[in-house]
Design a protein around this motif. Structure first.
Motif, PDB file in Angstrom:
ATOM      1  N   GLU A 130      30.323  28.216   0.222  1.00 27.65           N
ATOM      2  CA  GLU A 130      31.076  28.621  -1.183  1.00 27.65           C
ATOM      3  C   GLU A 130      32.396  28.211  -1.213  1.00 27.65           C
ATOM      4  OE1 GLU A 130      30.438  32.618  -1.065  1.00 27.65           O
ATOM      5  OE2 GLU A 130      28.249  32.611  -1.733  1.00 27.65           O
ATOM      6  N   LYS A 131      33.211  27.756   0.220  1.00 29.58           N
ATOM      7  CA  LYS A 131      34.487  27.640   0.251  1.00 29.58           C
ATOM      8  C   LYS A 131      34.720  26.212   0.633  1.00 29.58           C
ATOM      9  CE  LYS A 131      35.528  32.531   1.680  1.00 29.58           C
ATOM     10  NZ  LYS A 131      36.059  33.290   2.566  1.00 29.58           N
ATOM     11  N   LYS A 171      34.998  23.425  -1.262  1.00 29.34           N
ATOM     12  CA  LYS A 171      35.625  22.765  -2.050  1.00 29.34           C
ATOM     13  C   LYS A 171      36.938  22.999  -1.826  1.00 29.34           C
ATOM     14  CE  LYS A 171      32.232  21.208  -5.258  1.00 29.34           C
ATOM     15  NZ  LYS A 171      31.637  21.417  -6.737  1.00 29.34           N
ATOM     16  N   GLU A 172      37.631  24.289  -1.791  1.00 31.54           N
ATOM     17  CA  GLU A 172      39.029  24.666  -1.619  1.00 31.54           C
ATOM     18  C   GLU A 172      39.327  24.738  -0.396  1.00 31.54           C
ATOM     19  OE1 GLU A 172      36.708  28.700  -2.179  1.00 31.54           O
ATOM     20  OE2 GLU A 172      36.523  26.400  -2.951  1.00 31.54           O
ATOM     21  N   SER A 173      38.786  24.604   0.966  1.00 35.63           N
ATOM     22  CA  SER A 173      39.003  24.611   2.046  1.00 35.63           C
ATOM     23  C   SER A 173      39.932  23.499   2.508  1.00 35.63           C
ATOM     24  CB  SER A 173      37.858  24.579   3.100  1.00 35.63           C
ATOM     25  OG  SER A 173      38.339  24.615   4.515  1.00 35.63           O
ATOM     26  N   PRO A 174      41.311  23.794   3.004  1.00 35.58           N
ATOM     27  CA  PRO A 174      41.940  22.847   3.455  1.00 35.58           C
ATOM     28  C   PRO A 174      41.510  21.876   4.495  1.00 35.58           C
ATOM     29  CG  PRO A 174      42.794  24.838   3.932  1.00 35.58           C
ATOM     30  CD  PRO A 174      41.808  25.188   3.072  1.00 35.58           C
ATOM     31  N   GLN A 191      39.201  19.308   3.217  1.00 36.38           N
ATOM     32  CA  GLN A 191      40.242  18.358   2.495  1.00 36.38           C
ATOM     33  C   GLN A 191      40.632  17.400   3.469  1.00 36.38           C
ATOM     34  OE1 GLN A 191      42.986  20.662   0.075  1.00 36.38           O
ATOM     35  NE2 GLN A 191      41.319  21.567  -1.057  1.00 36.38           N
TER      36      GLN A 191
END
Length: 631
Positions: free
Chosen positions: A252-253, A255-258, A261
């Motif tokens: 769930e996280k 896509k936004e996890s640094p 990235q």
């Protein structure tokens, strides 16, 4: 391009950092905890165009307008031409020096004498904004009264009113006004009215064109600034306390996890594929990810055979550390290894291609043992030199300071709330013992080498650590390496060190400053250790003189004080002892060590008068060993 210096004002604990000059490869900010080292790195990171400065970064007693982060960098002729499209010209020494300042409102400014050359207009300057608004206001005022009178006569409502604070909005409103007048003209059959409407449509259209020209110029100016800002360096920050690799990350996280990235930048991980149901492609993708990661990670960690593995199930992506075919969660490994894994991911991922990258590392290797910390030092230095990336790291560890590379160190201290965090380039000008501790410890480790050098037959025991550095520097200057200089631990302890060396079969002599310490030391040597007087010398004939009296006053100011404006009356040793008159409170050990470093870098040129003094001292010392060989 490389950074020459930076300055930070009114950012967190920093009132005015002072100018901090950087080495071309790696620079170290050393200082005790809570001195403001981290704030300096955070300020530099906030200089990035992609970052906005948080209001909490402004000190409570300061206004946002007081905050300023300035970077001075040197750009080559080719860089100016390639990146900015500006015809190359002949710069002094082949480089153009540019100082860029960022304020709290994310505005960037450069020195005025470069604006024209770089094809920039200072769009944030009050003069520019005032001139632009005044130009438009004057143009509007020329027809405003007569237009309002006409509009009232034909019962025109919602009249156009120029707002100099919103030029874009004014143009949109004016366009609507013109369209309304054109509509009235088409509806009215009266020739006089049509003629009058045509006149006012023309007047308003002319002003519309003026507004458009101004806005187009603004856009052009902004585009040129954006082009210039994209040319600025990219600061990459890594914080040892925060950037630690997690054990797992939920889908769930992802896509936004640094961390994901960052991982995508070094391994080409495809998050969309991970979230899909394509099992066959996901299996192959997992192998590709792990291969790509470990191919590069092996160059970052050589303490042991370690690999970083990525796996996942239907809910979570999981990180594993593989050692000797066993898998461990990151938290099951040492803090040092966790730090190293995170450091590899973040610093590799945040590097921007075709851009100057500056690496900022806060307390590197904080959890690593001494050997691994030394390895970190070498890694950062090699990365800086081989990849042409400047690095700046903070530390209070002696294992991340090299006694023979003190030129890399900038001391950070906060002596009071009023003065705030300051960066001091002259190491010997700092008196705070806790700030100097890691440096002095590193130098202390070096001083042990003298007594360990038992292959050297001829040894001279000296009083203090500064004497060791000066004599080693002198031996290089006159190219005489026949004597090993050993730290004696003070005048009262020199006999102990000499006895150890004598027990090892070494030839031993002693040299003192010409002061009371010598009288007490000589008495101790003769009465306790039965040392012959022919083995004992003074470094100078000047009463109460010290080794610093070897230098001329001018050389002392140039090479030791690094302050040619300092007034000195009397002898150098008198000046050294008059601490009440000496504002910089020189640290003798650091000053002598820096002098040794300068000598090794061949950046010292002493007078023949001084070199003669040095040769005479060495000849006197060597006579000890000549006499002992012939007795």
């Amino acid at each position: 391009m490389f950074i020459k210096k930076f300055n930070v004002k009114n950012y967190k604990s920093i009132v005015d950092s002072g100018d901090c000059y950087l080495e071309a490869d790696m620079t170290i900010l050393a200082g005790k905890n809570e001195s403001g080292k981290s704030s300096i790195l955070e300020a530099l990171h906030d200089f990035n165009v992609s970052n906005s400065i948080d209001r909490s970064s402004v000190p409570l007693d300061k206004r946002p307008e007081d905050l300023a982060i300035s970077i001075t960098f040197l750009a080559s002729e080719n860089e100016i031409k390639d990146y900015l499209g500006i015809r190359a010209v002949s710069f002094e020494n082949g480089w153009l020096e540019i100082t860029v300042t960022k304020d709290f409102y994310d505005r960037y400014f450069i020195q005025k004498d470069l604006l024209s050359f770089l094809k920039l207009v200072d769009i944030h300057s009050p003069e520019y904004l005032k001139k632009e608004k005044e130009l438009l206001q004057d143009s509007y005022n020329e027809f405003k009264d007569i237009y309002e009178e006409f509009a009232t006569s034909i019962n025109l409502t919602d009249l156009f009113v120029f707002d100099s604070s919103d030029i874009e909005g004014s143009r949109e409103n004016l366009q609507s006004e013109i369209e309304a007048l054109v509509g009235l003209k088409e509806e009215d059959n009266d020739d006089t009215t049509q003629s009058t409407l045509s006149s006012y449509i023309k007047i308003l259209s002319n002003f519309y064109n003026v507004l458009s020209i101004v806005l187009d110029q603004e856009q052009s100016n902004k585009e040129q600034w954006d082009k210039f800002l994209s040319f600025l360096p990219n600061f990459i920050i890594f914080k040892s306390f925060e950037d630690i690799l997690p054990n797992s990350i939920s889908f769930e996280k992802l896509k936004e996890s640094p961390f994901i990235q960052d991982l995508a930048s070094v391994s080409s991980i495809d998050v969309e594929l991970l979230l899909s149901s394509d099992t066959r492609r996901k299996i192959k993708h997992k192998g590709d990810i792990n291969f790509n990661i470990n191919t590069t990670y092996s160059t970052y960690w050589n303490q042991d055979k370690t690999e970083l593995k990525i796996d996942w199930d239907s809910n979570d992506l999981t990180f594993w550390v593989e050692e000797e075919s066993e898998l461990y969660s990151p938290t099951q490994r040492s803090k040092g290894k966790q730090w190293h894994l995170s450091f590899y991911l973040k610093t590799s991922a945040r590097t921007i291609d075709n851009k100057t990258n500056i690496l900022l590392v806060d307390e590197p290797g904080l959890f690593l043992h001494a050997k691994a910390q030394r390895d970190i030092y070498d890694r950062l230095l090699n990365t800086s030199q081989n990849q042409n990336i400047q690095s700046l790291f903070t530390t209070h560890s002696p294992y991340l300071i090299r006694h023979d590379e003190l030129q890399r160190i900038r001391l950070v201290q906060k002596s009071s709330i009023k003065l705030g965090t300051q960066i001091i380039s002259k190491l010997h000008a700092v008196s705070d013992k806790e700030t100097l501790t890691p440096i002095m410890t590193a130098i202390g480790l070096e001083l042990n080498q003298g007594i360990q050098n038992i292959n050297q037959a001829n040894n001279i025991v000296v009083e203090g650590p500064s004497d060791v550095h000066y004599f080693n520097a002198f031996s290089t200057l006159i190219n005489d390496k026949s004597i090993n200089f050993v730290f004696g631990g003070g005048s009262g302890n020199m006999g102990n060190i000499g006895a150890i060396l004598t027990g090892w079969g070494c030839n031993v002599g002693y040299i003192y400053d010409n002061d009371k310490g010598k009288a007490d030391g000589v008495k101790n040597l003769k009465n306790t250790w039965f040392v012959d007087g022919s083995q004992i010398f003074s470094v100078t004939d000047i009463l109460n003189g010290s080794i610093e009296d070897i230098f001329t006053v001018e050389e002392f100011k140039l090479y030791i004080l690094e302050d040619e404006e300092q007034e000195i009356s009397g002898t150098v040793s008198d000046f050294m002892k008059s601490s009440g008159k000496f504002k910089s409170k020189i640290n003798k050990v650091l000053a002598s060590k820096k002098f040794l470093t300068s000598v090794n870098k061949k950046s010292v040129n002493l007078s023949e008068e001084t070199l003669t003094k040095i040769r005479n001292v060495f000849e006197n010392l060597k006579s000890i060993f000549y006499n002992s060989h012939n007795s």
